[in-house]
Design an enzyme around this catalytic site. Structure first.
Site, PDB file in Angstrom:
ATOM      1  N   SER A  15      18.757  43.255  78.097  1.00 29.00           N
ATOM      2  CA  SER A  15      18.238  41.699  77.775  1.00 29.00           C
ATOM      3  C   SER A  15      17.917  41.674  76.407  1.00 29.00           C
ATOM      4  O   SER A  15      18.082  40.494  75.956  1.00 29.00           O
ATOM      5  CB  SER A  15      17.052  41.526  78.691  1.00 29.00           C
ATOM      6  OG  SER A  15      16.050  42.652  78.127  1.00 29.00           O
ATOM      7  N   ASP A 199       6.740  38.576  74.707  1.00 30.89           N
ATOM      8  CA  ASP A 199       6.078  38.724  76.067  1.00 30.89           C
ATOM      9  C   ASP A 199       5.844  40.364  76.104  1.00 30.89           C
ATOM     10  O   ASP A 199       5.584  40.659  77.429  1.00 30.89           O
ATOM     11  CB  ASP A 199       7.136  38.260  77.275  1.00 30.89           C
ATOM     12  CG  ASP A 199       8.391  38.948  77.088  1.00 30.89           C
ATOM     13  OD1 ASP A 199       8.312  40.076  76.085  1.00 30.89           O
ATOM     14  OD2 ASP A 199       9.113  38.848  77.764  1.00 30.89           O
ATOM     15  N   HIS A 202      10.138  41.560  74.866  1.00 33.57           N
ATOM     16  CA  HIS A 202      11.420  40.865  74.410  1.00 33.57           C
ATOM     17  C   HIS A 202      11.186  40.217  72.962  1.00 33.57           C
ATOM     18  O   HIS A 202      10.182  39.758  72.790  1.00 33.57           O
ATOM     19  CB  HIS A 202      11.913  39.835  75.304  1.00 33.57           C
ATOM     20  CG  HIS A 202      12.446  40.168  76.629  1.00 33.57           C
ATOM     21  ND1 HIS A 202      11.505  40.250  77.728  1.00 33.57           N
ATOM     22  CD2 HIS A 202      13.498  40.940  76.970  1.00 33.57           C
ATOM     23  CE1 HIS A 202      12.131  40.882  78.782  1.00 33.57           C
ATOM     24  NE2 HIS A 202      13.378  41.063  78.230  1.00 33.57           N
TER      25      HIS A 202
END
Lengths: 263, 263
Positions: A15, A199, A202
């Site tokens: 991600s 968070d 990320h």
């Protein structure tokens, strides 16, 4: 698609790579500076680990014979560890020795002359996962319905970052050590990771600035010939076309390394 | 480069397209929403007009035979007019009838079954140039050393925008009419174009929002099958891999339209 006119950079990862398309993400910034020189192809897959990346690689990366009729990969970043380092019983967990072996395998897919994916034009850069803000991440997981346990530990992710550096040394591949850059930027205070992680896991735009800047420096040091400032446009600056006695000739595609016409 | 795994969107145009890689630019935003579905390839060339775009197209777009071994172009935007509409004696000037003919030629390169570039999978969208803030542009040119005369006129660019719409009607291709969207957003006050143009000519992030939103709506209306929300990931959501009794099978690349495995 377009024929053999513009080569590319491939970003392989999880991600953190997929999110590189966010405004100020490293994919967006690379695309901007490499415009008209190299295309940026994002193969970031949120949630993936190195175990899953291997069959993905085997499908998206062209084998030697097929490479002849496709744009060449001039640079590939490999950025994993953020999910491999999940702690058991997470299904994303990959044991540390397997993680290192998988990274070596990915590197050697392109670097080993014995590999069916051998790509002598592809320069490889490894990237370490960033440090985890376990308080932030833990609070977010606890707030879910149903609440979830913390799935990552600060020291475990650090070990995976160390393993990336070790693979880099072993395989002779440069490493962009985001873990250390970001950790040192906080003054080594876990709570202050909120400056760079949105968070706990990320990167935000400021976090991606480390990735872009460090990668840029690594390219400059290890592969200066493909630093964006060293490359020519495939199709020239418009003024050159306008001022040419033969505009059609001036519009012939060029070699990004030499600036010479390619016919 | 990667084999036939992920198809692409091609953005063909001038600096307005090249600048689409800026944060919040339309290329960046398309890349973000089409991640893991379609790659975004930017063929924006600052300063170029349609006259110069034709030989460029003929080099970068694959001919029919070569298309078989390359990622398919599922969508191509064609966005010119900002430079073609320069007034004489600018070397960028292309007369209005030639501009319209060139646009038709670019469209028919991919849409005509008689073309060597015929690509039945490629959906085409035309985009109009934005309105020009001649006061802003004029002041910028006058401040150069040596000072330069104004090179664009408000009403001339409007004529080129109208010509794009006419080509769209003639060729049966949808048009994203940025000229009108932005002009109406200013309440039809040229000075208020500073809200959307950073130098009288090039879009800022708010200006690009019109391009992205209008293009997104046009795709939804004219080509709903390739709207990003209608497409599947090539490689699935990680949870599907983690929960599969056969993770390797779950990692088989998929058709973005049907979600079925492609082997």
């Amino acid at each position: 698609m377009n024929a053999d006119v513009q080569d590319c950079i491939v970003l392989l990862g999880d991600s953190l790579t997929q999110g590189g398309w966010e405004p100020h993400g490293f994919a967006q910034r690379l695309s901007f500076v490499y415009a008209r020189k190299l295309d940026v192809i994002n193969r970031g897959l949120s949630g993936y680990n190195t175990e899953w990346a291997i069959p993905v690689f085997e499908q998206f990366f062209a084998k030697c014979k097929a490479q002849e009729t496709l744009p060449k990969v001039q640079l590939m970043t490999i950025w994993f560890g953020a999910n491999d380092s999940c702690i058991k019983p997470s299904p994303q967990h990959v044991p540390l020795p397997a993680f290192a072996a998988n990274l070596s395998k990915l590197v050697n897919f392109v670097k080993s002359p014995d590999s069916v994916y051998y790509s002598p034009t592809t320069r490889v850069v490894l990237i370490t996962p960033p440090p985890v803000n376990t308080r932030h991440r833990g609070a977010q997981l606890a707030a879910r319905d149903p609440p979830q346990d913390l799935d990552r530990k600060f020291d475990v992710t650090r070990e995976y970052a160390e393993a990336v550096k070790e693979v880099g040394r072993k395989e002779g591949v440069p490493v962009v050590d985001i873990w250390t850059s970001i950790w040192e930027a906080t003054g080594k205070v876990e709570e202050d990771l909120t400056k760079y992680l949105k968070d706990g896991l990320h990167l935000n735009a400021d976090g991606y600035t480390f990735v872009y800047d460090d990668l840029n420096n690594t390219i400059k040091e290890s592969y200066p010939e493909i630093h964006y400032e060293a490359l020519e446009f495939v199709f020239p600056y418009w003024g050159e076309v306008a001022n040419s006695p033969d505009p059609l000739k001036a519009l012939t595609r060029r070699d990004i390394f030499t600036g010479e016409y390619r016919v």
